[in-house]
Structure formats: C-alpha cells, structure tokens
Motif scaffolding. Structure first.
Motif, PDB file in Angstrom:
ATOM      1  N   ARG A  37       0.804  -1.102   0.086  1.00 32.17           N
ATOM      2  CA  ARG A  37       0.174  -0.020  -0.158  1.00 32.17           C
ATOM      3  C   ARG A  37       0.947   1.445  -0.007  1.00 32.17           C
ATOM      4  O   ARG A  37       0.222   2.348  -0.204  1.00 32.17           O
ATOM      5  CB  ARG A  37      -1.043  -0.134   1.190  1.00 32.17           C
ATOM      6  CG  ARG A  37      -2.073  -1.008   1.242  1.00 32.17           C
ATOM      7  CD  ARG A  37      -3.094  -0.646   0.186  1.00 32.17           C
ATOM      8  NE  ARG A  37      -4.148  -1.728   0.135  1.00 32.17           N
ATOM      9  CZ  ARG A  37      -4.147  -2.810  -0.823  1.00 32.17           C
ATOM     10  NH1 ARG A  37      -3.191  -3.056  -1.367  1.00 32.17           N
ATOM     11  NH2 ARG A  37      -5.219  -3.823  -0.577  1.00 32.17           N
ATOM     12  N   GLN A 190      -4.865   4.933   4.267  1.00 36.31           N
ATOM     13  CA  GLN A 190      -6.133   5.470   3.381  1.00 36.31           C
ATOM     14  C   GLN A 190      -6.591   4.802   2.412  1.00 36.31           C
ATOM     15  O   GLN A 190      -6.042   3.685   1.992  1.00 36.31           O
ATOM     16  CB  GLN A 190      -5.136   6.582   2.939  1.00 36.31           C
ATOM     17  CG  GLN A 190      -4.566   8.014   3.881  1.00 36.31           C
ATOM     18  CD  GLN A 190      -5.724   8.680   4.306  1.00 36.31           C
ATOM     19  OE1 GLN A 190      -6.354   8.389   5.075  1.00 36.31           O
ATOM     20  NE2 GLN A 190      -5.457  10.260   3.846  1.00 36.31           N
ATOM     21  N   PRO A 191      -7.740   5.144   1.857  1.00 38.33           N
ATOM     22  CA  PRO A 191      -8.276   4.390   1.024  1.00 38.33           C
ATOM     23  C   PRO A 191      -7.541   4.260  -0.488  1.00 38.33           C
ATOM     24  O   PRO A 191      -7.149   5.359  -0.947  1.00 38.33           O
ATOM     25  CB  PRO A 191      -9.856   5.199   0.689  1.00 38.33           C
ATOM     26  CG  PRO A 191      -9.960   5.961   1.945  1.00 38.33           C
ATOM     27  CD  PRO A 191      -8.658   5.942   2.475  1.00 38.33           C
ATOM     28  N   GLN A 193      -7.651   3.372  -3.565  1.00 37.65           N
ATOM     29  CA  GLN A 193      -8.047   3.830  -4.951  1.00 37.65           C
ATOM     30  C   GLN A 193      -7.923   5.381  -4.999  1.00 37.65           C
ATOM     31  O   GLN A 193      -7.326   6.098  -5.751  1.00 37.65           O
ATOM     32  CB  GLN A 193      -9.362   3.375  -5.253  1.00 37.65           C
ATOM     33  CG  GLN A 193      -9.673   4.074  -6.560  1.00 37.65           C
ATOM     34  CD  GLN A 193      -8.792   3.618  -7.811  1.00 37.65           C
ATOM     35  OE1 GLN A 193      -8.279   2.473  -7.894  1.00 37.65           O
ATOM     36  NE2 GLN A 193      -8.752   4.429  -8.604  1.00 37.65           N
ATOM     37  N   ALA A 194      -8.409   5.969  -3.799  1.00 30.75           N
ATOM     38  CA  ALA A 194      -8.426   7.541  -3.810  1.00 30.75           C
ATOM     39  C   ALA A 194      -6.871   7.990  -3.622  1.00 30.75           C
ATOM     40  O   ALA A 194      -6.505   8.971  -4.349  1.00 30.75           O
ATOM     41  CB  ALA A 194      -9.142   7.951  -2.396  1.00 30.75           C
TER      42      ALA A 194
END
Length: 252
Positions: A37, A190-191, A193-194
């Motif tokens: 990530r 954090q999300p 895709q964003a």
C-alpha cells in the motif's frame, strides 16, 4: 507497506549498472504486489546515494552501445517512478547526489536526516542535467531556483531543501527511518483507490514534460559524454580517488 533500500554502502550506494537495472525493475514488482500500500525508499549506510559511479561513466566514453543502454535505462526508470501507483516516502539518510537526488525528489513525500544534503552536479561534470533535475525541479522549486542549483551544482542542506520545496521536513538522524515508516503506514491506511488516483492526477503535470523536456535532456546528455571538458573533469576525479585509496583504482 514495503521498504526499498539502495544497498551498496561501501561505495555510498553509487549507481552502477546492476543497481540501476534493479531499480528499473523493482517498481513494476511492487505495483503488482496486491498486499503493498506504500513504500519507503532509503539507503544503506551513511548515504542515500552518491550518484553515478565514475568507473561506469568512463566505460561509456568508448562503449556507445552501453551508453545508449544507460540513457534508455534512465528514461525507463523515470517513467516507472512517475507512473508508480503507490505513495513513496523517501527517507534521505545522507548525501543524495545526481540520480540519487532525482530518486529522492521524485518520491511523493521527502523526509531528510539533519545531516543529509541534496545536489545535482551534472553540469560541473560537463554533462547535461538530464535524469530528474530538469524534469522535477521546476515544478518543485520554480524555474529560477531550478536554474541556480542545476547550473551551479551547489549542495542543498536539509533545512534549505525544505525551505525551497525539495523536501517536506527534517528529522533527527536517528529518528529518520522510524518517522518514514510511520508516515508510510499512515498513507497505507488511507483508501487505496483514492490515494492512487490522486497521486496519478498530480503526476500528470510531470508526465507531460516527458515528451519534450526529458527527451531533449537525455539526447543532450548522451552527446555530452563526448565533450572533452567532461572527460577531463572525470579523469581528474578518478585520479584523486586513486590517490585516496592508494590502490591504483577508486570510485567517485
């Protein structure tokens, strides 16, 4: 979260072809890692990276095929960095010079140890400042400052790097890696895709400079390896390195 370490500490992580090729490949490997990530990028030992290896540079004078391969590799590496979807936190633990500097400032967030500095000495070596200098710096520090530091090759201490926009913040040397890991963990939470789409949207500014700025700079860098002033400077540095080592050979 993943950690990428430049690992030639005996030569201050100078960029020989083998390390360069590994860096070209690692980004695609990490992008395919479904568990990753965020990434921390740092150097082993007391340097982030001292930049180009002088002995490798000298080999490119007469071996034009290897020289072209190196230029093509620089293009691939920069493309991989700009297109890499995950956030990268650079933990600049010591000198980041030349391509090492480009790796640092091409990251998404740059933390610098108090003792670290940045420098891009291409011009002083008689080479066109290709790699990331002409690509990233105008966006980060503005055109006037980019011209000043790329044309002079001056060292930029950590506090100054933050002040002009080449780094985010300075961290005590012994806290640097932990601070980078904590920040990377925060980004990883954090999300995803964003995070990816926002990073890629921002990097479109840099990507648009590839076709014009980078292609011109790399073509000129290739030609500048033939310049007599470049060869004279490098020979002088190689001789100084040989005298320091006392072994008849040395690295810059």
């Amino acid at each position: 979260m993943r950690v990428v370490t430049l690992n030639r500490p005996e030569s201050l992580n100078a960029m020989v072809p083998r390390l360069h090729r590994a860096l070209e490949r690692v980004w695609a490997h990490l992008a395919a890692d479904t568990e990753a990530r965020a990434v921390v990028l740092t150097g082993a030992g007391r340097a982030f990276s001292a930049g180009g290896d002088l002995e490798a540079v000298a080999r490119w004078w007469d071996d034009t095929e290897a020289r072209q391969h190196e230029i093509d590799g620089a293009r691939r590496l920069l493309a991989e960095i700009v297109d890499f979807p995950l956030p990268v936190v650079a933990a600049v633990n010591g000198p980041a010079v030349g391509l090492g500097c480009s790796l640092a400032v091409g990251s998404d967030i740059v933390l610098m140890a108090e003792s670290a500095f940045l420098a891009d000495p291409h011009v002083g070596l008689g080479l066109t400042a290709a790699d990331g200098g002409t690509l990233f710096w105008p966006y980060l520090v503005g055109m006037l400052r980019a011209k000043e530091y790329l044309l002079t090759g001056d060292r930029i201490p950590a506090e100054q790097a933050v002040a002009i926009g080449l780094a985010n913040r300075v961290v005590p040397d012994d806290e640097l890696v932990d601070a980078a890991l904590r920040l990377a963990e925060r980004l990883a939470a954090q999300p995803p895709q964003a995070v990816r789409s926002t990073k890629q949207a921002l990097n479109l500014h840099v990507r648009r400079a590839f076709a014009d700025v980078l292609e011109y700079a790399l073509a000129e860098e290739y030609r500048s390896f033939d310049a007599p002033e470049h060869r004279a400077v490098v020979e002088e540095l190689r001789e100084k390195a040989r005298r320091r080592s006392g072994s008849g050979s040395g690295r810059g």
